[in-house]
Design an enzyme around this catalytic site. Structure first.
Site, PDB file in Angstrom:
ATOM      1  N   TYR A 133      75.614  10.238  61.328  1.00 49.48           N
ATOM      2  CA  TYR A 133      74.784  11.206  61.863  1.00 49.48           C
ATOM      3  C   TYR A 133      73.841  10.883  63.101  1.00 49.48           C
ATOM      4  CZ  TYR A 133      71.291  15.104  62.341  1.00 49.48           C
ATOM      5  OH  TYR A 133      70.452  16.003  62.805  1.00 49.48           O
ATOM      6  N   GLU A 134      73.277   9.667  62.954  1.00 46.38           N
ATOM      7  CA  GLU A 134      72.276   9.057  63.925  1.00 46.38           C
ATOM      8  C   GLU A 134      73.190   8.126  65.054  1.00 46.38           C
ATOM      9  OE1 GLU A 134      69.270   6.969  61.896  1.00 46.38           O
ATOM     10  OE2 GLU A 134      68.208   8.866  61.476  1.00 46.38           O
ATOM     11  N   GLU A 149      61.567   4.731  53.806  1.00 55.02           N
ATOM     12  CA  GLU A 149      62.452   4.268  54.681  1.00 55.02           C
ATOM     13  C   GLU A 149      63.405   5.169  55.142  1.00 55.02           C
ATOM     14  OE1 GLU A 149      64.745   1.629  57.139  1.00 55.02           O
ATOM     15  OE2 GLU A 149      62.832   1.356  56.245  1.00 55.02           O
ATOM     16  N   VAL A 163      69.795  13.945  52.843  1.00 52.76           N
ATOM     17  CA  VAL A 163      70.570  15.060  52.018  1.00 52.76           C
ATOM     18  C   VAL A 163      71.934  15.109  52.793  1.00 52.76           C
ATOM     19  CG1 VAL A 163      70.520  17.325  51.358  1.00 52.76           C
ATOM     20  CG2 VAL A 163      68.349  16.238  51.537  1.00 52.76           C
ATOM     21  N   GLY A 204      69.610  22.508  54.108  1.00 52.98           N
ATOM     22  CA  GLY A 204      69.420  23.647  54.077  1.00 52.98           C
ATOM     23  C   GLY A 204      69.338  24.584  52.885  1.00 52.98           C
ATOM     24  N   GLY A 225      66.925  23.227  50.287  1.00 55.51           N
ATOM     25  CA  GLY A 225      65.677  22.945  49.726  1.00 55.51           C
ATOM     26  C   GLY A 225      65.623  21.500  49.045  1.00 55.51           C
ATOM     27  N   GLY A 229      65.856  18.497  50.683  1.00 57.02           N
ATOM     28  CA  GLY A 229      64.596  17.629  51.298  1.00 57.02           C
ATOM     29  C   GLY A 229      63.341  17.803  51.143  1.00 57.02           C
ATOM     30  N   ASN A 251      65.780  14.212  67.000  1.00 58.58           N
ATOM     31  CA  ASN A 251      66.079  15.037  65.805  1.00 58.58           C
ATOM     32  C   ASN A 251      65.034  16.065  65.401  1.00 58.58           C
ATOM     33  OD1 ASN A 251      66.867  15.831  63.211  1.00 58.58           O
ATOM     34  ND2 ASN A 251      67.170  13.660  62.287  1.00 58.58           N
ATOM     35  N   TYR A 295      59.193  18.135  59.051  1.00 61.29           N
ATOM     36  CA  TYR A 295      58.346  17.513  58.634  1.00 61.29           C
ATOM     37  C   TYR A 295      56.710  17.942  59.060  1.00 61.29           C
ATOM     38  CZ  TYR A 295      61.262  13.472  57.895  1.00 61.29           C
ATOM     39  OH  TYR A 295      62.515  12.672  57.053  1.00 61.29           O
TER      40      TYR A 295
END
Length: 149
Positions: free
Chosen positions: A26-27, A83, A87, A93, A95, A97, A124, A131
């Protein structure tokens, strides 16, 4: 939806490692993962564990995780360092996380930490917005420094 949030155990390591590889993809950095399941067994569940974990389980399957360790700030004292909070894509989406982050916050409080720190990639936006719902503060002044061996 019945979600169980619990401490990670040794048996969770293989699926935790798969989540780590999913995050790396993903990253846009799948080739950067050089850790191994075997090393995670040692580092998380050996004689001197250096990380802890919390997992999210849905219908008997681990679908999310938070991996943390402790650091020390000369200004603030004991801090929990998150770190990674991951998910699986199929469960985002729903809940998970939020439940994992709440568990990490509680872990930090239970361990008498003065706060929690972590990083988020500047592109991101979904993670940044997530957050922010928790009242976090984002530092724009600090530069990450790495020295790899």
């Amino acid at each position: 939806m019945s979600v169980i949030i619990r401490k990670g155990v040794r048996e969770d390591v293989p699926v935790m490692f798969e989540l780590i590889k999913e995050l790396a993809l993903y990253e846009k950095a799948p080739d950067e993962v050089t850790n191994t399941v075997e090393q995670m067994y040692i580092d998380g569940f050996g004689e001197n564990p250096i990380f802890g974990s919390i997992v999210a389980e849905y219908e008997g399957e681990v679908v999310g995780m938070a991996l943390y360790y402790y650091r020390y700030s000369t200004w603030k004292g004991k801090r929990l360092y998150l770190e990674d909070l991951i998910v699986s894509e199929k469960m985002r989406g729903k809940g998970m996380g939020e439940k994992l982050l709440e568990a990490i916050i509680q872990q930090g409080k239970d361990d008498a930490c003065t706060g929690i720190m972590w990083q988020v990639l500047d592109w991101n936006e979904s993670a940044i917005n997530f957050y922010k719902k928790f009242g976090t503060r984002m530092d724009g002044e600090w530069i990450n420094v790495h020295l790899d061996f």
